[in-house]
Design a protein around this motif. Structure first.
Motif, PDB file in Angstrom:
ATOM      1  N   ALA A 187      -5.876   1.831   0.149  1.00  0.00           N
ATOM      2  CA  ALA A 187      -6.373   0.670   0.916  1.00  0.00           C
ATOM      3  C   ALA A 187      -7.842   0.387   0.586  1.00  0.00           C
ATOM      4  CB  ALA A 187      -6.187   0.908   2.409  1.00  0.00           C
ATOM      5  N   LYS A 199      -2.659   6.787   1.399  1.00  0.00           N
ATOM      6  CA  LYS A 199      -2.714   5.354   1.690  1.00  0.00           C
ATOM      7  C   LYS A 199      -4.130   4.879   1.991  1.00  0.00           C
ATOM      8  CE  LYS A 199       1.020   5.637   4.457  1.00  0.00           C
ATOM      9  NZ  LYS A 199       1.983   5.226   5.485  1.00  0.00           N
ATOM     10  N   LYS A 200      -4.925   5.716   2.656  1.00  0.00           N
ATOM     11  CA  LYS A 200      -6.304   5.350   2.984  1.00  0.00           C
ATOM     12  C   LYS A 200      -7.118   5.098   1.707  1.00  0.00           C
ATOM     13  CE  LYS A 200     -10.213   6.909   5.762  1.00  0.00           C
ATOM     14  NZ  LYS A 200     -10.730   7.913   6.682  1.00  0.00           N
ATOM     15  N   ILE A 258       0.849  -1.204   0.000  1.00  0.00           N
ATOM     16  CA  ILE A 258       0.000   0.000   0.000  1.00  0.00           C
ATOM     17  C   ILE A 258       0.881   1.249   0.000  1.00  0.00           C
ATOM     18  CG2 ILE A 258      -1.647   1.356   1.361  1.00  0.00           C
ATOM     19  CD1 ILE A 258      -2.867  -1.320   2.295  1.00  0.00           C
ATOM     20  N   LYS A 259       1.918   1.222   0.798  1.00  0.00           N
ATOM     21  CA  LYS A 259       2.832   2.369   0.889  1.00  0.00           C
ATOM     22  C   LYS A 259       3.478   2.653  -0.469  1.00  0.00           C
ATOM     23  CE  LYS A 259       6.988   3.955   3.230  1.00  0.00           C
ATOM     24  NZ  LYS A 259       8.063   3.629   4.156  1.00  0.00           N
ATOM     25  N   ASP A 312       3.540  -4.153   6.423  1.00  0.00           N
ATOM     26  CA  ASP A 312       3.129  -3.912   5.043  1.00  0.00           C
ATOM     27  C   ASP A 312       2.555  -5.176   4.414  1.00  0.00           C
ATOM     28  OD1 ASP A 312       3.956  -1.238   4.988  1.00  0.00           O
ATOM     29  OD2 ASP A 312       5.997  -1.783   4.388  1.00  0.00           O
ATOM     30  N   SER A 367       0.896   4.018  -2.892  1.00  0.00           N
ATOM     31  CA  SER A 367       0.594   5.402  -2.517  1.00  0.00           C
ATOM     32  C   SER A 367       1.661   6.359  -3.040  1.00  0.00           C
ATOM     33  CB  SER A 367       0.478   5.508  -0.995  1.00  0.00           C
ATOM     34  OG  SER A 367       0.290   6.831  -0.603  1.00  0.00           O
ATOM     35  N   GLU A 368       2.916   5.965  -2.895  1.00  0.00           N
ATOM     36  CA  GLU A 368       4.020   6.811  -3.363  1.00  0.00           C
ATOM     37  C   GLU A 368       4.036   6.917  -4.888  1.00  0.00           C
ATOM     38  OE1 GLU A 368       7.491   5.012  -1.637  1.00  0.00           O
ATOM     39  OE2 GLU A 368       6.985   5.705   0.379  1.00  0.00           O
TER      40      GLU A 368
END
Length: 92
Positions: free
Chosen positions: A34, A30-31, A19-20, A55, A23-24
């Protein structure tokens, strides 16, 4: 299927990601990632592959690749139509 979900599937088609990382790469909180992953997982388009620390690592499924391809064909035709329409109007 929204653009965030398509972007997630596109990134996962290149390899497994957390997810991290998603997101990047996508530039989305991230929310949001997810929540989109949860929807994609419920449809069978992605799956959890591993847990590394805190993670969760996700991958795309065969059904996800098929859905990505279907959307690709639609978007490709849409872009061709947009180019035709706009270039007729703006002489590009």
């Amino acid at each position: 299927m929204n653009l965030i979900q398509l972007t997630i599937l596109t990134n996962l088609a290149e390899g497994e990601l957390s997810i991290k990382e998603l997101s990047e790469y996508i530039g989305t909180p991230k929310k949001t990632i997810a929540k989109s992953l949860s929807m994609l997982e419920n449809k069978g388009y992605v799956e959890k592959r591993a847990l590394i620390g805190k993670d969760i690592i996700y991958s795309i499924t065969d059904a996800g690749l098929e859905e990505l391809y279907r959307n690709y064909l639609f978007i490709k035709k849409l872009l061709d139509d947009m180019e035709f329409t706009l270039c007729n109007r703006f002489d590009c």
